[in-house]
Design a protein around this motif. Structure first.
Motif, PDB file in Angstrom:
ATOM      1  N   VAL A  12       0.534  -1.151   0.116  1.00 56.21           N
ATOM      2  CA  VAL A  12      -0.181  -0.203   0.231  1.00 56.21           C
ATOM      3  C   VAL A  12       0.977   1.171  -0.312  1.00 56.21           C
ATOM      4  N   HIS A  13       0.519   2.263  -0.781  1.00 56.48           N
ATOM      5  CA  HIS A  13       0.734   3.597  -1.170  1.00 56.48           C
ATOM      6  C   HIS A  13       0.414   4.454  -0.860  1.00 56.48           C
ATOM      7  N   GLU A  14       0.540   5.235   0.943  1.00 58.72           N
ATOM      8  CA  GLU A  14      -0.202   6.541   1.050  1.00 58.72           C
ATOM      9  C   GLU A  14       0.696   7.847   0.893  1.00 58.72           C
ATOM     10  N   GLN A  65       6.099  13.504   0.714  1.00 61.08           N
ATOM     11  CA  GLN A  65       6.391  12.059   1.000  1.00 61.08           C
ATOM     12  C   GLN A  65       4.914  10.755   0.512  1.00 61.08           C
ATOM     13  N   CYS A  66       5.879   9.570   0.896  1.00 59.58           N
ATOM     14  CA  CYS A  66       4.646   8.421   1.024  1.00 59.58           C
ATOM     15  C   CYS A  66       5.324   8.021   1.730  1.00 59.58           C
ATOM     16  N   GLU A  67       3.927   6.675   2.593  1.00 57.84           N
ATOM     17  CA  GLU A  67       4.001   5.801   3.773  1.00 57.84           C
ATOM     18  C   GLU A  67       5.427   5.032   3.657  1.00 57.84           C
ATOM     19  N   CYS A  68       5.530   4.332   2.155  1.00 56.99           N
ATOM     20  CA  CYS A  68       6.473   3.615   1.698  1.00 56.99           C
ATOM     21  C   CYS A  68       8.592   3.995   1.590  1.00 56.99           C
ATOM     22  N   GLY A  69       8.309   5.708   2.254  1.00 54.35           N
ATOM     23  CA  GLY A  69       9.361   5.899   2.537  1.00 54.35           C
ATOM     24  C   GLY A  69      10.315   6.750   1.563  1.00 54.35           C
ATOM     25  N   TRP A  70       9.659   6.213   0.433  1.00 57.76           N
ATOM     26  CA  TRP A  70       9.732   7.614  -0.629  1.00 57.76           C
ATOM     27  C   TRP A  70       9.158   8.978  -0.314  1.00 57.76           C
ATOM     28  N   ARG A  71      10.538  10.193  -0.601  1.00 61.04           N
ATOM     29  CA  ARG A  71      10.383  11.589  -0.797  1.00 61.04           C
ATOM     30  C   ARG A  71      10.675  12.074  -1.662  1.00 61.04           C
ATOM     31  N   GLU A 113       3.099   9.903 -10.213  1.00 65.11           N
ATOM     32  CA  GLU A 113       4.150   9.375 -10.834  1.00 65.11           C
ATOM     33  C   GLU A 113       5.240   8.202 -10.721  1.00 65.11           C
ATOM     34  N   HIS A 114       5.546   8.098  -8.876  1.00 61.17           N
ATOM     35  CA  HIS A 114       5.738   7.353  -8.172  1.00 61.17           C
ATOM     36  C   HIS A 114       4.843   5.990  -8.017  1.00 61.17           C
ATOM     37  N   VAL A 115       3.920   6.186  -7.777  1.00 57.91           N
ATOM     38  CA  VAL A 115       2.807   4.797  -8.024  1.00 57.91           C
ATOM     39  C   VAL A 115       3.083   4.586  -9.287  1.00 57.91           C
TER      40      VAL A 115
HETATM   41 ZN   LIG Z   1       5.468   4.804  -1.889  1.00 58.68          ZN
END
Ligand SMILES: [Zn+2]
Length: 176
Positions: A12-14, A65-71, A113-115
């Motif tokens: 899940v990406h948030e 930012q994203c819960e997965c750690g992506w910034r 774009e990230h997801v």
């Molecule tokens: Zn993410």
């Protein structure tokens, strides 16, 4: 305020645009007085509050930012201006970039774009899972046929599966 994508079989990406406190950490919410941050001095049983309020004037910027750690992009306070000077808050949906987009809109576009790769491969992921399920069901059916009384021969199993006796034996003989 957040954006979420939940692709079956994938993580899940948030994402959201966080307001940044003086120490560079992202906010976890807001109150009437300012942005809320988890209190680093808080612990179970302590008298410290769980959250601390940082006044709007002390917010140093924003970060996608994203819960997965992506910034994604980090904006400084001077990179955006409020769309309503009568309000003191610095919510991303009220802050405008020079190109006229809100930080919320710009951040959402960047996060999409990230997801995007997850969205593009969703059908591949679900079809591959269906293939694995079918392979398991096939192997179980073969095992059941081999333990029936009397057991099916590899010749019969191969014919049923649409492959040669030899192929059937090579594929399933060890799966007992
Ligand atoms: Zn993410």
């Amino acid at each position: 305020m957040g954006w979420i994508i939940d692709v079956p079989g994938a993580e899940v990406h948030e994402g959201h645009v966080a307001m940044l406190g003086p120490d560079g950490r992202g906010s976890g919410g807001s109150s009437g007085e300012g942005a809320l941050f988890s209190n680093p001095r808080w612990s179970w049983g302590s008298d410290e509050p769980v959250d601390i309020v940082v006044p709007w004037s002390e917010i140093i910027g924003w970060r996608v930012q994203c819960e997965c750690g992506w910034r994604g992009t980090t904006w400084r306070r001077e990179d955006a201006r409020t769309d309503d000077p009568t309000e003191e808050d610095v919510f991303p949906e009220h802050m405008l970039l020079p190109d006229g987009r809100t930080l919320e809109a710009a951040g959402h576009a960047e996060w999409r774009e990230h997801v995007q790769p997850l969205v593009a491969t969703a059908a591949v992921r679900s079809a591959a899972a269906a293939v694995r399920d079918a392979e398991t069901a096939l192997a179980e059916a073969v095992a059941a046929a081999r333990t029936a009384n009397p057991p099916a021969t590899w010749e019969q199993i191969g014919r049923a599966a649409g492959i040669s006796r030899q192929s059937a034996h090579e594929r399933w003989a060890r799966h007992r």
